[in-house]
Design a protein around this motif. Structure first.
Motif, PDB file in Angstrom:
ATOM      1  N   SER A  65       0.847  -1.192   0.000  1.00  0.00           N
ATOM      2  CA  SER A  65       0.000   0.000   0.000  1.00  0.00           C
ATOM      3  C   SER A  65       0.883   1.243   0.000  1.00  0.00           C
ATOM      4  CB  SER A  65      -0.873   0.000   1.259  1.00  0.00           C
ATOM      5  OG  SER A  65      -0.023   0.083   2.402  1.00  0.00           O
ATOM      6  N   LYS A  66       0.251   2.388  -0.144  1.00  0.00           N
ATOM      7  CA  LYS A  66       0.992   3.659  -0.062  1.00  0.00           C
ATOM      8  C   LYS A  66       1.636   3.781   1.327  1.00  0.00           C
ATOM      9  CE  LYS A  66       1.708   8.054  -1.491  1.00  0.00           C
ATOM     10  NZ  LYS A  66       2.411   8.621  -0.368  1.00  0.00           N
ATOM     11  N   ALA A  67       0.919   3.372   2.356  1.00  0.00           N
ATOM     12  CA  ALA A  67       1.451   3.502   3.715  1.00  0.00           C
ATOM     13  C   ALA A  67       2.701   2.639   3.897  1.00  0.00           C
ATOM     14  CB  ALA A  67       0.381   3.103   4.733  1.00  0.00           C
ATOM     15  N   GLU A  68       2.651   1.406   3.373  1.00  0.00           N
ATOM     16  CA  GLU A  68       3.821   0.537   3.521  1.00  0.00           C
ATOM     17  C   GLU A  68       4.982   1.051   2.682  1.00  0.00           C
ATOM     18  OE1 GLU A  68       3.109  -3.685   3.239  1.00  0.00           O
ATOM     19  OE2 GLU A  68       5.251  -4.131   3.171  1.00  0.00           O
ATOM     20  N   LEU A  69       4.664   1.591   1.513  1.00  0.00           N
ATOM     21  CA  LEU A  69       5.733   2.150   0.677  1.00  0.00           C
ATOM     22  C   LEU A  69       6.390   3.347   1.375  1.00  0.00           C
ATOM     23  CD1 LEU A  69       7.250   2.152  -2.034  1.00  0.00           C
ATOM     24  CD2 LEU A  69       5.519   3.746  -2.876  1.00  0.00           C
ATOM     25  N   ASP A  70       5.577   4.208   1.975  1.00  0.00           N
ATOM     26  CA  ASP A  70       6.129   5.368   2.685  1.00  0.00           C
ATOM     27  C   ASP A  70       7.015   4.916   3.849  1.00  0.00           C
ATOM     28  OD1 ASP A  70       4.892   7.067   0.960  1.00  0.00           O
ATOM     29  OD2 ASP A  70       3.208   7.548   2.294  1.00  0.00           O
ATOM     30  N   ASP A  71       6.580   3.865   4.544  1.00  0.00           N
ATOM     31  CA  ASP A  71       7.389   3.349   5.656  1.00  0.00           C
ATOM     32  C   ASP A  71       8.704   2.771   5.135  1.00  0.00           C
ATOM     33  OD1 ASP A  71       7.402   2.657   8.627  1.00  0.00           O
ATOM     34  OD2 ASP A  71       7.885   0.721   7.703  1.00  0.00           O
ATOM     35  N   LEU A  72       8.614   2.088   4.010  1.00  0.00           N
ATOM     36  CA  LEU A  72       9.818   1.510   3.401  1.00  0.00           C
ATOM     37  C   LEU A  72      10.813   2.613   3.021  1.00  0.00           C
ATOM     38  CD1 LEU A  72      11.377  -0.850   2.058  1.00  0.00           C
ATOM     39  CD2 LEU A  72       9.922  -0.544   0.059  1.00  0.00           C
ATOM     40  N   LYS A  73      10.292   3.677   2.429  1.00  0.00           N
ATOM     41  CA  LYS A  73      11.165   4.792   2.038  1.00  0.00           C
ATOM     42  C   LYS A  73      11.769   5.460   3.273  1.00  0.00           C
ATOM     43  CE  LYS A  73       8.932   6.170  -2.287  1.00  0.00           C
ATOM     44  NZ  LYS A  73       7.988   7.133  -2.863  1.00  0.00           N
ATOM     45  N   GLY A  74      10.945   5.645   4.293  1.00  0.00           N
ATOM     46  CA  GLY A  74      11.422   6.333   5.492  1.00  0.00           C
ATOM     47  C   GLY A  74      12.419   5.519   6.296  1.00  0.00           C
ATOM     48  N   PHE A  75      12.141   4.229   6.416  1.00  0.00           N
ATOM     49  CA  PHE A  75      12.973   3.360   7.249  1.00  0.00           C
ATOM     50  C   PHE A  75      14.163   2.805   6.463  1.00  0.00           C
ATOM     51  CE2 PHE A  75      13.651  -0.739   9.594  1.00  0.00           C
ATOM     52  CZ  PHE A  75      14.012  -0.185  10.807  1.00  0.00           C
ATOM     53  N   GLY A  76      13.998   2.740   5.159  1.00  0.00           N
ATOM     54  CA  GLY A  76      15.102   2.285   4.308  1.00  0.00           C
ATOM     55  C   GLY A  76      15.092   0.801   3.996  1.00  0.00           C
ATOM     56  N   GLN A  77      14.237   0.071   4.642  1.00  0.00           N
ATOM     57  CA  GLN A  77      14.125  -1.362   4.361  1.00  0.00           C
ATOM     58  C   GLN A  77      12.747  -1.830   4.842  1.00  0.00           C
ATOM     59  OE1 GLN A  77      17.368  -2.704   7.055  1.00  0.00           O
ATOM     60  NE2 GLN A  77      15.780  -3.857   8.123  1.00  0.00           N
ATOM     61  N   PHE A  78      12.385  -3.031   4.446  1.00  0.00           N
ATOM     62  CA  PHE A  78      11.119  -3.583   4.926  1.00  0.00           C
ATOM     63  C   PHE A  78      11.214  -3.838   6.429  1.00  0.00           C
ATOM     64  CE2 PHE A  78      10.691  -4.869   0.439  1.00  0.00           C
ATOM     65  CZ  PHE A  78       9.372  -4.493   0.206  1.00  0.00           C
ATOM     66  N   ARG A  79      10.115  -3.636   7.107  1.00  0.00           N
ATOM     67  CA  ARG A  79      10.029  -4.011   8.517  1.00  0.00           C
ATOM     68  C   ARG A  79       8.580  -4.325   8.832  1.00  0.00           C
ATOM     69  NH1 ARG A  79      10.257   1.464  12.265  1.00  0.00           N
ATOM     70  NH2 ARG A  79       8.868   2.745  10.974  1.00  0.00           N
ATOM     71  N   VAL A  80       8.370  -5.084   9.895  1.00  0.00           N
ATOM     72  CA  VAL A  80       6.990  -5.329  10.299  1.00  0.00           C
ATOM     73  C   VAL A  80       6.525  -4.094  11.056  1.00  0.00           C
ATOM     74  CG1 VAL A  80       7.359  -7.819  10.425  1.00  0.00           C
ATOM     75  CG2 VAL A  80       7.568  -6.443  12.496  1.00  0.00           C
ATOM     76  N   CYS A  81       5.238  -3.913  11.098  1.00  0.00           N
ATOM     77  CA  CYS A  81       4.675  -2.747  11.771  1.00  0.00           C
ATOM     78  C   CYS A  81       5.035  -2.823  13.259  1.00  0.00           C
ATOM     79  CB  CYS A  81       3.163  -2.743  11.571  1.00  0.00           C
ATOM     80  SG  CYS A  81       2.314  -1.437  12.433  1.00  0.00           S
ATOM     81  N   PRO A  82       5.782  -1.840  13.787  1.00  0.00           N
ATOM     82  CA  PRO A  82       6.253  -1.919  15.174  1.00  0.00           C
ATOM     83  C   PRO A  82       5.124  -1.934  16.191  1.00  0.00           C
ATOM     84  CG  PRO A  82       7.278  -0.077  14.007  1.00  0.00           C
ATOM     85  CD  PRO A  82       6.213  -0.615  13.119  1.00  0.00           C
TER      86      PRO A  82
END
Lengths: 115, 166
Positions: free
Chosen positions: A16-33
Motif C-alpha cells: 500500500s501507499k502507507a507501507e511504501l512510505d514506511d519503506l522509504k522512510g525506514f530504508g528497508q522492509f520491517r513489520v509494523c512496530p
C-alpha cells in the motif's frame, strides 16, 4: 567473499501507499512496530504474481492504486525461507521472518493503477 | 439477481490466540483489519490468504480493534478452499510457518455486492454500503465465488504501470 560475490534472487511484494512510505522512510522492509501487520512478510517470486495478489487484495478494499516493490535477497537465504508453491492459486511465495527482512534490498517500485 | 451483482462470502469465526511462548505473535494485534494466512485442520493444509476484520471503534479516525476473539474472515480467493468451508470447521491462522491462532467457523454469510464494472462508476462510500446480507443455512455452503481463478495475464489489460527507483 564480498557482497558482489553473493548470488541474489529477485522477489516482489505488492504494498500500500502507507507501507511504501514506511519503506522509504525506514530504508528497508520491517513489520509494523505497533502490531498492525504480520510479524513476517510474504513475497512473490514473479512480478506478475505480485500484481495478481495486489489486484485482488486492494480491489477488495476498494483501492485502485498500489505498488509492487522489486527487491533482491541472497539466494541461499531465500532457499531457507518458508514457502508455498501455489499460494491462493496464484504462484510461489516465500515468507520472510522479520529477523531476515534486513537482508531484503528494495531496488525498484512499480506503481499499479486500475484503469 | 441482476447481472451487475455478485456474491461476497463472509465467514464469521471465533479465535484463540497463541502466546509468544506457544509460538504465537510477539506483539498484540493493533489493527482492525489483519491480513494473514490460514489452513484447515482437517483439509489438505493448503495455505490461503485471509483478512480478519475485528469488531472495532473509530478513534481519531483510525479503526481500533475492540475484540480479537471473533472476526469476519474475508478469503482472498475462495475457490482454493471450496468444499472445506463448513460451520464448525477448525483452522489455524498462520504467519509463515508459525501458527499464531486457532479458529473455528461460527457462521457463513453471503453478501450481494455490485460487480466491478458497476462499482467503478460509483462512489467508494456507496460501494461499501451496498450490500444486502443473506443468511445461509449453516450446513449448506452454496456460494458463488467472487474472485475468478487467477491466471497469468488476467490483470494486464486493466492495469496501468509506472516504474520508479527507490
Amino acid at each position: 567473499m564480498t557482497d558482489l560475490d553473493i548470488e541474489t534472487v529477485e522477489i516482489y511484494r505488492s504494498v500500500s501507499k502507507a507501507e511504501l512510505d514506511d519503506l522509504k522512510g525506514f530504508g528497508q522492509f520491517r513489520v509494523c512496530p505497533s502490531g498492525c501487520s504480520m510479524e513476517s512478510k510474504w513475497f512473490a517470486l514473479r512480478f506478475e504474481d505480485a500484481i495478481a495478489w495486489g489486484s485482488l487484495f486492494y480491489e477488495k478494499q476498494g483501492i485502485n492504486l498500489f505498488y509492487v516493490v522489486t527487491a533482491t535477497m541472497p539466494r541461499q537465504l531465500a532457499n531457507k525461507m518458508f514457502y508455498q508453491d501455489k499460494l491462493d492459486n496464484i504462484g510461489k511465495a516465500i515468507c520472510i521472518d522479520e529477523d531476515f527482512l534486513d537482508q531484503v534490498k528494495p531496488i525498484k517500485v512499480t506503481q499499479v493503477r486500475r484503469k | 439477481m441482476s447481472n451487475n451483482m455478485s456474491n461476497k462470502l463472509m465467514v464469521k469465526v471465533a479465535l484463540m490466540w497463541r502466546s509468544a511462548e506457544e509460538g504465537g505473535r510477539k506483539r498484540p494485534i493493533a489493527t482492525a483489519d489483519y491480513a494473514a494466512t490460514a489452513y484447515f485442520v482437517d483439509g489438505d493444509r493448503q495455505l490461503f490468504s485471509v483478512v480478519l476484520h475485528f469488531p472495532s471503534t473509530l478513534q481519531n479516525g483510525v479503526k481500533v480493534p475492540q475484540l480479537l476473539d471473533r472476526a469476519d474472515m474475508d478469503i482472498l480467493v475462495p475457490e482454493v478452499i471450496k468444499g472445506q468451508l463448513k460451520q464448525g470447521a477448525s483452522f489455524y491462522v498462520t504467519e509463515g510457518a508459525r501458527v499464531v491462532a486457532e479458529g473455528k467457523i461460527s457462521g457463513l454469510e453471503i453478501n450481494a455486492l455490485r460487480d466491478h464494472a458497476s462499482v467503478n462508476t460509483r462512489s467508494k462510500k456507496s460501494r461499501m454500503q451496498r450490500k444486502v446480507a443473506k443468511k445461509v443455512a449453516p450446513k449448506l455452503v452454496h456460494y458463488q465465488v467472487v474472485s475468478p481463478v487467477v491466471k497469468e495475464g488476467d490483470f494486464s489489460s486493466s492495469l496501468e504501470y509506472e516504474e520508479f527507483h527507490i
